[in-house]
Design a protein around this motif. Structure first.
Motif, mmCIF file in Angstrom:
data_model
loop_
_atom_site.group_PDB
_atom_site.id
_atom_site.type_symbol
_atom_site.label_atom_id
_atom_site.label_comp_id
_atom_site.label_asym_id
_atom_site.label_seq_id
_atom_site.Cartn_x
_atom_site.Cartn_y
_atom_site.Cartn_z
ATOM 1 N N ASP A 459 0.856 -1.197 0.000
ATOM 2 C CA ASP A 459 0.000 0.000 0.000
ATOM 3 C C ASP A 459 0.888 1.242 0.000
ATOM 4 N N ARG A 461 0.294 4.187 0.711
ATOM 5 C CA ARG A 461 0.000 5.138 1.796
ATOM 6 C C ARG A 461 0.433 4.618 3.160
ATOM 7 N N MET A 462 0.988 3.414 3.192
ATOM 8 C CA MET A 462 1.349 2.781 4.463
ATOM 9 C C MET A 462 2.867 2.622 4.539
ATOM 10 N N SER A 463 3.463 3.026 5.655
ATOM 11 C CA SER A 463 4.909 2.855 5.832
ATOM 12 C C SER A 463 5.232 1.364 5.842
ATOM 13 N N PHE A 505 8.269 5.019 3.119
ATOM 14 C CA PHE A 505 7.164 4.494 2.315
ATOM 15 C C PHE A 505 7.694 3.699 1.125
#
Length: 632
Positions: A459, A461-463, A505
């Motif tokens: 994803d 948007r996810m670290s 990210f």
């Protein structure tokens, strides 16, 4: 009379970024001779594609720009060369697509999905030739026949007469014309990868270019389709006396088509010479590393060498790099070339198969409904058709075949990510087809998957820390925040990613690093079984070698069982104990990896093996002699 069609001199291309100026191409020089192929090889980020875009006048400005150098193009022998860096954008349009054409890496994104293939072909032809639409259609059909996407008129006449059972010549001629024009009305999305690439080649040659640039045209294709495309490109080059620049990261592919080779690293050409010289007497450590890290099916190495084994890179304060060859002592040299003996392989297979299987698949069938008119199901397409096999604990079970043979569907069915129509799947003696959703979810702690594309698997948007911790939270394995951080840090360390990057990210990592992060996420729950679905096919050969070595190390450390899915038999043979060959949803052949490669029983398996690029000096000399470049 000059034999040089393209002469690139001291070319420099820079890109402005938030972190400063990047030298994508840094002072390179090379020549392309008439009727010959220059292969440009290197890893992602080496500057290969930017070089080709510079020749085509397609470097995006901003942020990119050509800051220095000349690109001298002489369409006809004996004419004065033109510096393409100095021509106006309007003048460049006459060269681009007309005298210089390009085949891009990804045909699906290169073709416009809202227009038919015929419209896009005809548009390209009329852009460079003052002819009517009817004439352009004839030329488009001729191009499609030349790339063997459409049979010749004679073959079509025979085919139509047999299929429609007609003998009248006029009726046959009308049916042939309808068949020829029907292909122009097809859209890109129903076509396979190989068919789409043929459309791109037809578009590139439609205006009879003097120079064809092929940018990774076979990277995403199966070995059999790749072999057909390489044969086609060789045939077009020789029949049309066309020059070619062939760009790839795979030296095995270069051996199949190139006459001369330029090896690029970080924007520079580090080695340049004839293809037989590069393969027989490589001088630069980077070239030696690229040659060594390709999995070779005829060998069974304990560990694949990587580029880092052959060279050390020293960063200079001005951003430049110095490369030093690594010198091996006797032990290191032995380690790099150590092979697994036949007796050791046989002993391991005997030990593995002596235990009860971890997974047993019985008569598995997976089908998809094919819709007809009014949305009604007319038939069922069988993606997996009556397949049975066992996978033993600690084994790597290789699964090979062309695209569409059912490999990925079978892998997903083993995890019940797609529901089978019939058959049984036993995991440690339990029939997982009969498990309710709650129990199946708990069982998935033991069963994980590493997908093909590391870019879309994470994803954005996810670290990466949160991505790795997510399965631990979902299954409530670790509740303490401190323990969770420690587990994530351990997993990152184990796949050679700095734990200090935990808050970064996915877009901040390379493709190889992203795939390592996906492996760390798959290991988070301590699974027993992992499906590797084309997990290295999108990676450069050197990064691929690192990931394959890592997967083997993790298997030895954690006792993992793999189902390793790939269309590359060289990679599968390096990884696997046994190999299953699939064709059109059915099991074609199953046996120990060495036996499948050395003595295949089925014709389909033989075709797969024969299509693997040999990348040997003997193969290079065979191809060169066939062209008359080397005296027999």
């Amino acid at each position: 009379m000059s034999a040089t069609i393209l002469d690139v001199r001291n070319l420099k291309v820079e890109f402005d970024t938030a972190n400063g100026v990047i030298k994508a191409v840094d002072g390179i020089s090379f020549q392309v001779q008439r009727g010959r192929t220059l292969g440009i090889v290197g890893e992602s980020g080496s500057g290969k594609s930017v070089t080709s875009l510079s020749v085509m006048g397609l470097v995006p400005n901003p942020p990119g720009r050509i800051t220095h150098g000349e690109i001298l193009f002489a369409e006809q022998a004996g004419t004065a060369p033109v510096d393409l860096c100095q021509v106006s954008p309007k003048q460049m349009q006459n060269y681009r697509g007309g005298q210089i054409s390009m085949i891009f890496q990804e045909p699906m994104s290169s073709l416009n999905p809202v227009y038919t293939c015929g419209f896009q072909l005809i548009e390209a032809i009329q852009q460079h030739q003052a002819i009517t639409k009817a004439e352009a259609e004839k030329q488009a059909i001729a191009s499609l026949q030349e790339v063997k996407l459409l049979p010749s008129d004679e073959e079509l006449s025979t085919l139509v007469a047999v299929e429609q059972r007609i003998s009248d010549r006029n009726a046959i001629a009308r049916a042939v014309q309808q068949r020829k024009h029907s292909i122009l009305t097809r859209y890109p999305h129903p076509l396979s990868g190989g068919q789409l690439q043929r459309v791109m080649i037809a578009m590139a040659i439609a205006c009879n270019p003097s120079l064809l640039i092929a940018d990774e045209p076979t990277t995403a294709l199966d070995v059999t389709v790749q072999s057909l495309i390489l044969d086609l490109l060789r045939d077009l080059r020789d029949r049309r006396s066309m020059s070619m620049i062939f760009i790839t990261h795979d030296l095995g592919t270069i051996a199949e088509i190139a006459d001369d080779v330029a090896v690029m690293y970080r924007g520079k050409i580090v080695e340049y010479g004839s293809v037989d010289q590069i393969f027989s007497q490589p001088e630069h450590p980077y070239t030696k590393g690229l040659l060594a890290c390709r999995p070779r099916p005829e060998q069974r190495l304990r560990k694949l060498p990587t580029v880092a084994d052959y060279m050390q890179v020293q960063e200079e304060p001005d951003g430049d790099v110095k490369i030093f060859a690594r010198h091996f002592d006797a032990n290191e040299a032995t380690t790099l070339t150590a092979e697994i003996s036949t007796d050791e392989t046989a002993s391991r297979l005997e030990k593995i198969s002596g235990e009860p299987p971890l997974i047993t698949v019985q008569n598995l069938k997976v089908g998809y409904p094919v819709k007809g008119g009014f949305g009604q199901t007319t038939r069922t397409f069988m993606a997996v058709d009556d397949v049975s096999f066992d996978v033993y604990k600690g084994e790597t079970f290789g699964l090979v075949g062309e695209s569409g043979c059912g490999k990925t569907t079978l892998g997903r069915a083993l995890l019940r990510l797609v529901e089978p129509m019939a058959g049984n799947i036993f995991f440690e003696g339990r029939n997982i087809r009969q498990l309710p959703k709650g129990e199946m979810r708990r069982l998935r702690r033991e069963m994980q998957v590493i997908f093909q594309d590391p870019f879309s698997s994470l994803d954005p948007r996810m670290s990466i820390g949160k991505a790795i911790a997510e399965p631990l939270k979902i299954h409530r394995v670790i509740r303490s925040r401190r323990n969770l951080k420690e587990r994530v840090a351990y997993l990152l360390e184990r796949v050679d990613i700095d734990p200090g990057c935990v808050n970064r990210f996915p877009h901040e990592f390379s493709g190889g690093q992203r795939q390592r992060i996906c492996i760390a996420r798959a290991l988070a729950l301590n699974p027993k079984f992992i499906i590797c679905d084309e997990s290295v096919s999108a990676l450069d050969v050197s990064v691929q070698a690192q990931v394959l070595n890592l997967l083997k190390e993790l298997q030895a450390e954690f006792g993992l069982t793999y189902v390793f899915i790939s269309h590359d038999l060289g990679v599968v043979k390096f990884m696997s104990d046994r190999i299953m060959v699939m064709n059109q949803g059915r099991l074609e052949e199953l046996g120990p990896a060495d036996e499948i490669y050395n003595n295949p029983q089925q014709e389909y398996a033989k075709q797969l093996i024969s299509a693997i690029p040999a990348g040997t000096l003997e193969r290079i000399q065979e191809l060169q002699m066939a062209r008359g470049a080397i005296a027999s």
